[in-house]
Design an enzyme around this catalytic site. Sequence first.
Site, short mmCIF file in Angstrom:
data_model
loop_
_atom_site.label_atom_id
_atom_site.label_comp_id
_atom_site.label_asym_id
_atom_site.label_seq_id
_atom_site.Cartn_x
_atom_site.Cartn_y
_atom_site.Cartn_z
N VAL A 143 40.36 34.40 36.78
CA VAL A 143 40.75 33.88 35.48
C VAL A 143 40.35 34.93 34.45
CG1 VAL A 143 40.32 32.05 33.77
CG2 VAL A 143 40.41 31.48 36.20
N GLY A 165 34.71 40.41 39.38
CA GLY A 165 33.50 39.61 39.29
C GLY A 165 33.65 38.30 38.54
N HIS A 166 34.85 37.97 38.08
CA HIS A 166 35.04 36.76 37.28
C HIS A 166 35.80 35.72 38.11
CE1 HIS A 166 36.31 34.35 33.67
NE2 HIS A 166 35.06 34.65 33.34
N PHE A 167 35.09 34.77 38.65
CA PHE A 167 35.61 33.74 39.56
C PHE A 167 36.28 34.39 40.78
CE2 PHE A 167 35.83 31.53 35.37
CZ PHE A 167 34.82 30.62 35.61
#
Length: 156
Positions: free
Chosen positions: A55, A48-50
């Site tokens: 990253v 879910g992070h970028f």
Amino acid sequence: DRMKDHQDIIDLLPYTDPFLFVDEIQSINENEITGLYRIKQDEYFFKGHFPGNPVVPGVILIEIMAQIGLVSFGISLLKANAANQKKKYPVFTSSKVDFLDIVKPGDQLKVHSKKLYFRFNKLKCSVECENITTGKVVCRGEMDGLILNEDVIERK
């Protein structure tokens, strides 16, 4: 054997997969610790992070720094001063960290922490995290924690 002692410290950490961020403790003494963690390609937080351009979140970098540079270090210091047999845990209480670069899947991080002080059950350290893969320092700052007795941690 030194490496066995280092693995003993990792085994005492109050974390398990997927929240254990210490692969190896390279060196440790009463004033400093150095340890490694390689970011896996499939870390849970990448979903879910970028999405599409993962990253490592800054909060995870802080956690990696705290697990190696504060909690592992605190466990080592407690083992060296094991006068009281009641089980004790170092817990992370605060940080001031500057972020200087990004970390990607597969990167290997080296955390180096120097003790600023350890007194009155409080450990304060200067911690730096270097990305060995790129050769760049990704974050640095100060962290502190408290040493708590097991009855505080394990309350029902």
